[in-house]
Design an enzyme around this catalytic site. Structure first.
Site, PDB file in Angstrom:
ATOM      1  N   THR A  56       0.838  -1.334  -0.007  1.00 25.79           N
ATOM      2  CA  THR A  56      -0.034  -0.139  -0.050  1.00 25.79           C
ATOM      3  C   THR A  56       0.929   1.193  -0.230  1.00 25.79           C
ATOM      4  O   THR A  56       2.138   1.126   0.545  1.00 25.79           O
ATOM      5  CB  THR A  56      -0.958   0.141   1.091  1.00 25.79           C
ATOM      6  OG1 THR A  56      -0.187   0.292   2.707  1.00 25.79           O
ATOM      7  CG2 THR A  56      -1.672  -1.173   1.320  1.00 25.79           C
TER       8      THR A  56
ATOM      9  N   SER B 266       7.557   3.822  12.591  1.00 24.50           N
ATOM     10  CA  SER B 266       8.374   4.786  12.714  1.00 24.50           C
ATOM     11  C   SER B 266       9.029   4.816  14.140  1.00 24.50           C
ATOM     12  O   SER B 266       8.557   4.248  15.116  1.00 24.50           O
ATOM     13  CB  SER B 266       7.574   6.155  12.491  1.00 24.50           C
ATOM     14  OG  SER B 266       8.418   7.185  13.084  1.00 24.50           O
TER      15      SER B 266
ATOM     16  N   TYR C  16       0.371  11.388  15.261  1.00 27.10           N
ATOM     17  CA  TYR C  16       1.306  10.647  14.338  1.00 27.10           C
ATOM     18  C   TYR C  16       1.933   9.372  15.199  1.00 27.10           C
ATOM     19  O   TYR C  16       1.772   8.191  15.010  1.00 27.10           O
ATOM     20  CB  TYR C  16       2.243  11.326  13.325  1.00 27.10           C
ATOM     21  CG  TYR C  16       2.897  10.460  12.662  1.00 27.10           C
ATOM     22  CD1 TYR C  16       2.481   9.706  11.588  1.00 27.10           C
ATOM     23  CD2 TYR C  16       4.346  10.011  12.936  1.00 27.10           C
ATOM     24  CE1 TYR C  16       3.558   9.179  10.648  1.00 27.10           C
ATOM     25  CE2 TYR C  16       5.112   9.351  12.291  1.00 27.10           C
ATOM     26  CZ  TYR C  16       4.698   8.746  10.984  1.00 27.10           C
ATOM     27  OH  TYR C  16       5.475   7.927  10.113  1.00 27.10           O
TER      28      TYR C  16
END
Length: 268
Positions: free
Chosen positions: A13, A146, A159
Protein backbone atom coordinates in the site's frame (compact mmCIF):
# COMPACT_ATOMS: atom_id res chain seq x y z
CA UNK A 1 20.71 -13.67 -0.83
CA UNK A 2 18.26 -16.38 -1.83
CA UNK A 3 14.87 -15.11 -0.69
CA UNK A 4 12.65 -17.76 -2.33
CA UNK A 5 9.99 -15.19 -3.18
CA UNK A 6 9.53 -16.22 -6.80
CA UNK A 7 5.85 -16.76 -7.50
CA UNK A 8 4.67 -15.18 -4.25
CA UNK A 9 2.00 -12.49 -4.50
CA UNK A 10 2.68 -9.26 -2.63
CA UNK A 11 0.49 -6.24 -1.94
CA UNK A 12 2.16 -2.94 -1.06
CA UNK A 13 0.00 0.00 0.00
CA UNK A 14 1.09 3.58 -0.60
CA UNK A 15 3.25 2.32 -3.45
CA UNK A 16 3.24 5.27 -5.85
CA UNK A 17 6.43 6.88 -4.53
CA UNK A 18 9.01 6.97 -1.76
CA UNK A 19 9.22 4.03 0.65
CA UNK A 20 6.27 2.16 -0.82
CA UNK A 21 7.60 2.33 -4.36
CA UNK A 22 11.04 1.15 -3.22
CA UNK A 23 9.50 -1.79 -1.33
CA UNK A 24 7.31 -2.83 -4.25
CA UNK A 25 10.22 -2.63 -6.69
CA UNK A 26 12.47 -4.65 -4.38
CA UNK A 27 9.90 -7.43 -3.96
CA UNK A 28 9.38 -7.48 -7.72
CA UNK A 29 13.13 -7.83 -8.30
CA UNK A 30 13.08 -10.88 -6.02
CA UNK A 31 10.56 -12.57 -8.31
CA UNK A 32 7.30 -11.82 -6.52
CA UNK A 33 4.21 -10.72 -8.35
CA UNK A 34 3.49 -7.31 -6.88
CA UNK A 35 0.37 -5.17 -6.62
CA UNK A 36 1.20 -1.48 -6.31
CA UNK A 37 -1.73 0.11 -4.46
CA UNK A 38 -2.24 3.86 -4.13
CA UNK A 39 -4.82 6.57 -4.76
CA UNK A 40 -2.65 7.99 -7.56
CA UNK A 41 -3.58 5.84 -10.55
CA UNK A 42 -1.49 7.89 -12.98
CA UNK A 43 1.78 7.34 -11.13
CA UNK A 44 1.02 3.68 -10.63
CA UNK A 45 0.37 3.10 -14.32
CA UNK A 46 3.74 4.67 -15.18
CA UNK A 47 5.59 2.55 -12.64
CA UNK A 48 4.00 -0.71 -13.71
CA UNK A 49 4.59 0.04 -17.40
CA UNK A 50 8.33 0.17 -16.64
CA UNK A 51 8.33 -3.25 -14.97
CA UNK A 52 6.16 -5.44 -17.15
CA UNK A 53 4.48 -8.75 -16.34
CA UNK A 54 3.77 -9.59 -12.74
CA UNK A 55 3.36 -5.97 -11.67
CA UNK A 56 -0.16 -4.65 -11.19
CA UNK A 57 -1.33 -1.07 -10.62
CA UNK A 58 -4.34 -0.93 -8.34
CA UNK A 59 -6.04 2.35 -7.47
CA UNK A 60 -7.62 2.38 -4.04
CA UNK A 61 -8.01 4.36 -0.84
CA UNK A 62 -6.91 2.47 2.28
CA UNK A 63 -8.97 4.75 4.52
CA UNK A 64 -12.20 3.67 2.84
CA UNK A 65 -13.32 0.11 3.54
CA UNK A 66 -15.23 -0.38 0.28
CA UNK A 67 -12.40 0.98 -1.87
CA UNK A 68 -9.82 -1.18 -0.13
CA UNK A 69 -11.96 -4.31 -0.36
CA UNK A 70 -12.47 -3.78 -4.09
CA UNK A 71 -8.72 -3.25 -4.59
CA UNK A 72 -7.81 -6.44 -2.72
CA UNK A 73 -10.43 -8.36 -4.68
CA UNK A 74 -8.88 -7.19 -7.93
CA UNK A 75 -5.37 -8.16 -6.79
CA UNK A 76 -6.44 -11.69 -5.92
CA UNK A 77 -8.45 -12.01 -9.12
CA UNK A 78 -5.56 -10.95 -11.36
CA UNK A 79 -2.43 -12.07 -9.50
CA UNK A 80 -3.67 -14.74 -7.10
CA UNK A 81 -4.02 -15.05 -3.32
CA UNK A 82 -1.95 -12.53 -1.39
CA UNK A 83 1.05 -14.08 0.42
CA UNK A 84 2.78 -10.88 1.52
CA UNK A 85 0.99 -7.73 2.67
CA UNK A 86 3.03 -4.60 3.33
CA UNK A 87 1.10 -1.86 5.11
CA UNK A 88 3.14 1.14 4.08
CA UNK A 89 0.44 3.78 3.52
CA UNK A 90 0.60 6.27 6.36
CA UNK A 91 1.37 9.78 7.46
CA UNK A 92 -0.29 12.80 9.01
CA UNK A 93 -3.70 14.20 8.21
CA UNK A 94 -4.31 17.89 8.83
CA UNK A 95 -7.43 19.98 8.21
CA UNK A 96 -5.33 23.16 8.40
CA UNK A 97 -2.44 22.14 6.15
CA UNK A 98 0.03 22.47 9.03
CA UNK A 99 1.47 19.12 10.02
CA UNK A 100 3.95 19.55 12.86
CA UNK A 101 1.57 21.03 15.42
CA UNK A 102 1.59 21.17 19.19
CA UNK A 103 -0.75 18.77 21.00
CA UNK A 104 -3.31 21.45 21.91
CA UNK A 105 -3.63 22.59 18.30
CA UNK A 106 -4.76 19.25 16.84
CA UNK A 107 -8.57 18.85 16.61
CA UNK A 108 -10.41 15.57 17.07
CA UNK A 109 -11.06 15.12 13.37
CA UNK A 110 -7.34 15.22 12.58
CA UNK A 111 -6.60 12.65 15.28
CA UNK A 112 -9.27 10.42 13.80
CA UNK A 113 -8.09 10.88 10.22
CA UNK A 114 -4.47 10.16 11.14
CA UNK A 115 -5.42 7.01 13.06
CA UNK A 116 -7.65 5.91 10.20
CA UNK A 117 -4.69 6.17 7.83
CA UNK A 118 -2.03 4.61 10.04
CA UNK A 119 -3.94 2.03 12.06
CA UNK A 120 -7.32 1.15 10.61
CA UNK A 121 -5.96 0.72 7.09
CA UNK A 122 -3.59 -1.96 8.42
CA UNK A 123 -6.42 -3.56 10.39
CA UNK A 124 -8.53 -3.86 7.25
CA UNK A 125 -5.72 -5.25 5.10
CA UNK A 126 -4.84 -7.82 7.75
CA UNK A 127 -8.47 -8.83 8.20
CA UNK A 128 -8.78 -9.36 4.44
CA UNK A 129 -5.63 -11.42 3.88
CA UNK A 130 -5.31 -13.46 7.08
CA UNK A 131 -8.00 -16.09 6.31
CA UNK A 132 -6.27 -17.09 3.07
CA UNK A 133 -2.81 -17.02 4.64
CA UNK A 134 -3.89 -19.27 7.51
CA UNK A 135 -5.62 -21.71 5.16
CA UNK A 136 -2.47 -22.02 3.06
CA UNK A 137 -0.16 -22.15 6.10
CA UNK A 138 2.12 -19.35 4.88
CA UNK A 139 1.94 -15.60 5.09
CA UNK A 140 3.81 -12.41 5.84
CA UNK A 141 2.36 -9.13 7.10
CA UNK A 142 4.88 -6.31 7.41
CA UNK A 143 3.81 -2.97 8.84
CA UNK A 144 5.82 0.18 8.26
CA UNK A 145 6.00 2.14 11.50
CA UNK A 146 8.37 4.86 12.70
CA UNK A 147 10.91 5.58 15.39
CA UNK A 148 8.30 8.06 16.66
CA UNK A 149 6.32 5.08 17.97
CA UNK A 150 8.91 4.43 20.68
CA UNK A 151 10.84 7.71 20.78
CA UNK A 152 8.05 10.26 20.30
CA UNK A 153 8.42 13.87 19.32
CA UNK A 154 6.79 16.73 21.27
CA UNK A 155 4.86 17.71 18.14
CA UNK A 156 2.67 15.61 15.82
CA UNK A 157 1.64 13.53 18.82
CA UNK A 158 -1.28 12.10 16.87
CA UNK A 159 1.21 10.55 14.44
CA UNK A 160 3.52 9.03 17.04
CA UNK A 161 0.70 7.51 19.05
CA UNK A 162 -0.90 6.01 15.95
CA UNK A 163 2.39 4.34 15.07
CA UNK A 164 2.63 3.07 18.63
CA UNK A 165 -0.78 1.49 18.18
CA UNK A 166 0.43 -0.07 14.91
CA UNK A 167 3.32 -1.66 16.80
CA UNK A 168 0.91 -3.09 19.37
CA UNK A 169 -1.33 -4.43 16.59
CA UNK A 170 1.72 -6.09 15.03
CA UNK A 171 2.70 -7.87 18.25
CA UNK A 172 -0.84 -9.04 18.93
CA UNK A 173 -1.32 -10.46 15.43
CA UNK A 174 2.10 -12.13 15.59
CA UNK A 175 1.04 -13.97 18.74
CA UNK A 176 -2.37 -14.85 17.34
CA UNK A 177 -1.19 -16.34 14.03
CA UNK A 178 2.32 -17.71 14.63
CA UNK A 179 0.95 -21.24 15.02
CA UNK A 180 -0.33 -21.09 11.46
CA UNK A 181 2.97 -19.90 9.99
CA UNK A 182 1.80 -16.33 9.40
CA UNK A 183 4.59 -14.01 10.48
CA UNK A 184 3.80 -10.40 11.41
CA UNK A 185 6.57 -7.85 11.90
CA UNK A 186 7.13 -4.13 11.85
CA UNK A 187 9.88 -2.05 10.25
CA UNK A 188 10.63 1.31 11.88
CA UNK A 189 12.62 3.87 9.87
CA UNK A 190 13.90 7.21 11.11
CA UNK A 191 13.91 10.26 8.82
CA UNK A 192 13.55 8.76 5.38
CA UNK A 193 14.60 11.15 2.63
CA UNK A 194 11.52 11.04 0.39
CA UNK A 195 9.88 13.54 -1.97
CA UNK A 196 7.03 14.02 0.52
CA UNK A 197 9.37 14.90 3.38
CA UNK A 198 11.32 17.32 1.21
CA UNK A 199 8.07 19.02 0.22
CA UNK A 200 7.15 19.38 3.90
CA UNK A 201 10.54 20.80 4.79
CA UNK A 202 10.26 23.32 1.96
CA UNK A 203 7.08 24.68 3.56
CA UNK A 204 8.79 25.57 6.83
CA UNK A 205 9.57 29.16 7.75
CA UNK A 206 12.91 30.26 6.33
CA UNK A 207 13.06 27.38 3.88
CA UNK A 208 12.87 29.67 0.87
CA UNK A 209 16.57 30.58 1.29
CA UNK A 210 17.83 27.00 1.49
CA UNK A 211 18.44 24.34 -1.13
CA UNK A 212 16.66 20.96 -0.77
CA UNK A 213 19.93 19.33 0.32
CA UNK A 214 20.58 22.06 2.88
CA UNK A 215 17.07 21.62 4.25
CA UNK A 216 17.57 17.87 4.57
CA UNK A 217 20.88 18.40 6.38
CA UNK A 218 19.28 20.93 8.74
CA UNK A 219 16.45 18.55 9.61
CA UNK A 220 18.97 15.80 10.31
CA UNK A 221 21.00 17.89 12.75
CA UNK A 222 18.07 19.65 14.41
CA UNK A 223 15.52 16.86 14.76
CA UNK A 224 17.40 13.56 14.39
CA UNK A 225 20.81 14.22 15.96
CA UNK A 226 21.10 10.64 17.24
CA UNK A 227 21.38 9.09 13.78
CA UNK A 228 24.92 7.85 14.25
CA UNK A 229 25.43 7.12 10.57
CA UNK A 230 25.11 10.82 9.83
CA UNK A 231 22.76 10.60 6.87
CA UNK A 232 19.03 10.25 6.28
CA UNK A 233 17.57 6.82 5.69
CA UNK A 234 16.98 5.97 2.03
CA UNK A 235 13.77 4.29 0.84
CA UNK A 236 15.92 1.43 -0.41
CA UNK A 237 17.23 0.82 3.13
CA UNK A 238 13.68 0.17 4.28
CA UNK A 239 12.93 -1.95 1.23
CA UNK A 240 15.82 -4.32 1.89
CA UNK A 241 14.60 -4.89 5.45
CA UNK A 242 11.12 -5.69 4.15
CA UNK A 243 12.47 -8.16 1.59
CA UNK A 244 14.37 -9.94 4.35
CA UNK A 245 11.30 -10.21 6.60
CA UNK A 246 9.21 -11.45 3.67
CA UNK A 247 11.74 -14.13 2.81
CA UNK A 248 12.44 -17.63 4.04
CA UNK A 249 15.59 -16.22 5.64
CA UNK A 250 13.29 -14.74 8.30
CA UNK A 251 11.17 -17.85 8.87
CA UNK A 252 11.70 -17.79 12.66
CA UNK A 253 11.11 -14.07 13.14
CA UNK A 254 7.70 -12.75 14.16
CA UNK A 255 6.46 -10.00 16.45
CA UNK A 256 9.71 -8.09 15.94
CA UNK A 257 10.37 -4.39 15.44
CA UNK A 258 13.23 -4.12 12.94
CA UNK A 259 14.58 -0.59 13.27
CA UNK A 260 16.11 0.92 10.18
CA UNK A 261 17.12 4.12 11.93
CA UNK A 262 20.89 4.51 11.76
CA UNK A 263 21.04 4.29 15.55
CA UNK A 264 18.56 7.09 16.17
CA UNK A 265 16.56 5.31 18.88
CA UNK A 266 18.68 5.56 22.02
CA UNK A 267 17.53 2.36 23.75
CA UNK A 268 17.55 -1.29 22.73
Amino acid sequence: METLLAGRVALVTGASQGIGEAIARALYREGAKVAFLSRDAGKLDTLVAELGGGALAVAGDVTKADSLAAAIGRVESELGPIDIAVNNAGGLRSSTGELFRAFEDVPDEDWQATWELNVMSAVRVARAVLPGMTNRGWGRIINISSESAVQPDPVAVEYGTSKGALNTLTKALAKAYAGRNVLVNVVSPAYVDTPILRELLAQQEGAETLSPDALAAHFLSAFRPNIGLGRPCRPEDVAEAVVFLASERASFITGTNLRVDGGSVTTL
